[in-house]
Motif scaffolding. Structure first.
Motif, PDB file in Angstrom:
ATOM      1  N   LYS A 201     -14.399  16.623 -29.945  1.00  0.00           N
ATOM      2  CA  LYS A 201     -14.680  15.444 -29.113  1.00  0.00           C
ATOM      3  C   LYS A 201     -15.888  14.681 -29.653  1.00  0.00           C
ATOM      4  O   LYS A 201     -15.886  13.442 -29.686  1.00  0.00           O
ATOM      5  CB  LYS A 201     -14.916  15.884 -27.667  1.00  0.00           C
ATOM      6  N   ASP A 202     -16.919  15.421 -30.072  1.00  0.00           N
ATOM      7  CA  ASP A 202     -18.101  14.763 -30.648  1.00  0.00           C
ATOM      8  C   ASP A 202     -17.737  14.039 -31.942  1.00  0.00           C
ATOM      9  O   ASP A 202     -18.213  12.920 -32.190  1.00  0.00           O
ATOM     10  CB  ASP A 202     -19.192  15.801 -30.922  1.00  0.00           C
ATOM     11  N   ILE A 203     -16.908  14.668 -32.760  1.00  0.00           N
ATOM     12  CA  ILE A 203     -16.495  14.030 -34.013  1.00  0.00           C
ATOM     13  C   ILE A 203     -15.727  12.745 -33.735  1.00  0.00           C
ATOM     14  O   ILE A 203     -15.894  11.742 -34.431  1.00  0.00           O
ATOM     15  CB  ILE A 203     -15.655  15.012 -34.857  1.00  0.00           C
ATOM     16  N   SER A 204     -14.864  12.768 -32.695  1.00  0.00           N
ATOM     17  CA  SER A 204     -14.121  11.557 -32.350  1.00  0.00           C
ATOM     18  C   SER A 204     -15.043  10.436 -31.900  1.00  0.00           C
ATOM     19  O   SER A 204     -14.692   9.254 -31.992  1.00  0.00           O
ATOM     20  CB  SER A 204     -13.102  11.874 -31.248  1.00  0.00           C
ATOM     21  N   ASN A 205     -16.240  10.796 -31.414  1.00  0.00           N
ATOM     22  CA  ASN A 205     -17.240   9.802 -31.013  1.00  0.00           C
ATOM     23  C   ASN A 205     -18.244   9.515 -32.131  1.00  0.00           C
ATOM     24  O   ASN A 205     -19.340   9.014 -31.881  1.00  0.00           O
ATOM     25  CB  ASN A 205     -17.984  10.283 -29.765  1.00  0.00           C
ATOM     26  N   LEU A 206     -17.851   9.885 -33.384  1.00  0.00           N
ATOM     27  CA  LEU A 206     -18.666   9.636 -34.584  1.00  0.00           C
ATOM     28  C   LEU A 206     -19.979  10.417 -34.565  1.00  0.00           C
ATOM     29  O   LEU A 206     -20.952  10.025 -35.206  1.00  0.00           O
ATOM     30  CB  LEU A 206     -18.952   8.138 -34.756  1.00  0.00           C
ATOM     31  N   ASN A 231     -17.829  17.107 -42.305  1.00  0.00           N
ATOM     32  CA  ASN A 231     -18.635  16.657 -43.446  1.00  0.00           C
ATOM     33  C   ASN A 231     -17.953  15.521 -44.195  1.00  0.00           C
ATOM     34  O   ASN A 231     -18.585  14.523 -44.562  1.00  0.00           O
ATOM     35  CB  ASN A 231     -18.899  17.825 -44.394  1.00  0.00           C
ATOM     36  N   ARG A 232     -16.656  15.670 -44.408  1.00  0.00           N
ATOM     37  CA  ARG A 232     -15.929  14.632 -45.137  1.00  0.00           C
ATOM     38  C   ARG A 232     -15.878  13.326 -44.340  1.00  0.00           C
ATOM     39  O   ARG A 232     -16.040  12.238 -44.911  1.00  0.00           O
ATOM     40  CB  ARG A 232     -14.510  15.109 -45.444  1.00  0.00           C
ATOM     41  N   LEU A 233     -15.644  13.445 -43.042  1.00  0.00           N
ATOM     42  CA  LEU A 233     -15.625  12.236 -42.207  1.00  0.00           C
ATOM     43  C   LEU A 233     -16.999  11.578 -42.171  1.00  0.00           C
ATOM     44  O   LEU A 233     -17.103  10.339 -42.158  1.00  0.00           O
ATOM     45  CB  LEU A 233     -15.165  12.588 -40.788  1.00  0.00           C
ATOM     46  N   LYS A 234     -18.040  12.407 -42.136  1.00  0.00           N
ATOM     47  CA  LYS A 234     -19.405  11.862 -42.144  1.00  0.00           C
ATOM     48  C   LYS A 234     -19.668  11.075 -43.414  1.00  0.00           C
ATOM     49  O   LYS A 234     -20.225   9.956 -43.376  1.00  0.00           O
ATOM     50  CB  LYS A 234     -20.408  13.005 -41.994  1.00  0.00           C
TER      51      LYS A 234
END
Length: 371
Positions: A201-206, A231-234
């Motif tokens: 959920k946190d990742i979906s909120n960037l 990491n890759r999305l970041k």
């Protein structure tokens, strides 16, 4: 206190249903079919003993009688198969009595004796009523002797009821303990999954967080995959932000840089319409169009790389500056402005720089000064 969530409830419900079905079927089988199964197994055992002794002669059977009885918990009775039915019954009952088997109900019928006389084997079950037992027998004839193989079958209904009642209590207790253990261990499994859910959920909120799970199973492997994905999305998000910034810078730069040549083109075009052209206006307009095109290409290239390679070459700075100033002739006149220069005081005008970028710098300086 054990916290319940959706997966825990589903898991608990499935396990409960499975346990109720398994224990329920086991209880029903014990309660309603154990007596019949017990009688079936006793018949099988007595039949197997019959198959072992049916071909023995009377002498051999007498010799092996004691061993067979002791090893198989059966009674072997042999009486003369002649006389009336009543006499035969009395002889059999007396022989059983000598083997300490007392019967309330026992009667061999004429039909049974006729079958035996024809060489048939007859199986009979004599229920003893209040004695709560039955005598299971196999009758056959060997050398004019009526041979009875018998074993006592105890009626275990009362004992089974007590055992089944105890089993029922044990099953209920086992179900309760099992459900508590399932709830506890399911929570051990669900807790890491809830962590993964929170991180996802946190990742979906960037908010590219990391999660640390040490469970030694597929959930731990999943946490590694999610961390790698984070990491890759970041990194991808960071690159996208940089590209957006470059794009904004490009748009701002183009908007700023294009205004000056467009203003010059507009001014010289108006001069042509007003008949002020001295023969150089069209050259200036074409020059500004070429300059604008080159400048746009340069800005686009600049947005694609973080550090553009500088193409240095020697050129005369005074000539470049005079060229740029000449392009603003109409604009300076319209604004009643005059450029004063002191270029003669400089001894050396030759420099080694990127001429195209220096031209952009001069255009920015002069256009901003005019504004």
């Amino acid at each position: 206190m054990i916290k319940m969530n959706k997966i825990s409830k589903k898991l608990l419900m499935m396990v409960s249903i499975i346990m109720l079905l398994v224990f329920g079927i086991s209880y029903l089988l014990n309660n309603y079919f154990s007596s019949d199964y017990y009688l079936y197994k006793m018949k099988q055992r007595l039949t197997s003993i019959y198959f072992e002794v049916q071909n023995l002669s009377i002498e051999e059977l007498v010799e092996a009688e004691q061993s067979i009885e002791n090893n198989n918990n059966v009674t072997i009775v042999m009486v003369e198969n002649h006389g009336s039915t009543e006499e035969i019954n009395d002889n059999v009952q007396f022989a059983l009595f000598k083997d300490k088997i007392v019967l309330n109900k026992f009667w061999i019928t004429d039909e049974t004796l006729q079958k035996v006389a024809k060489g048939q084997t007859v199986k009979l079950l004599f229920n003893q009523g209040k004695l709560k037992s039955s005598l299971l027998t196999v009758l056959y004839e060997q050398e004019n002797q009526l041979i009875l193989l018998g074993t006592v079958v105890v009626h275990n209904t009362d004992a089974l009821q007590i055992v089944n009642q105890l089993n029922l209590y044990s099953i209920l207790l086992g179900i309760i303990i099992s459900l508590l253990l399932v709830a506890y261990f399911s929570q051990k499994i669900i807790t890491p999954l809830e962590k993964l859910k929170s991180v996802a959920k946190d990742i979906s909120n960037l908010n590219f967080k990391q999660v640390e799970i040490k469970s030694g199973d597929e959930i731990e492997e999943l946490s590694y995959s999610i961390n790698e994905m984070s990491n890759r999305l970041k990194n991808a998000h960071s690159e996208l932000v940089k590209k957006n910034q470059s794009l904004n810078t490009l748009i701002s730069s183009i908007s700023h840089e294009v205004k000056t040549p467009l203003s010059l083109i507009q001014a010289y075009t108006i001069g042509i319409q007003d008949g002020l052209d001295d023969g150089t206006y069209t050259d200036v307009i074409l020059e500004q169009v070429t300059y604008t095109s080159e400048m746009v290409d340069y800005l686009i290239k600049l947005s694609k790389v973080q550090a553009m390679k500088v193409n240095k070459s020697k050129f005369d700075l005074r000539e470049l500056l005079q060229k740029v100033i000449a392009q603003y002739k109409i604009t300076l006149q319209n604004n009643h402005l005059h450029v004063r220069s002191n270029l003669d005081s400089i001894e050396n005008f030759s420099i080694e720089e990127d001429m195209s970028q220096m031209e952009i710098v001069f255009h920015n300086l002069i256009s901003n000064a005019i504004k």
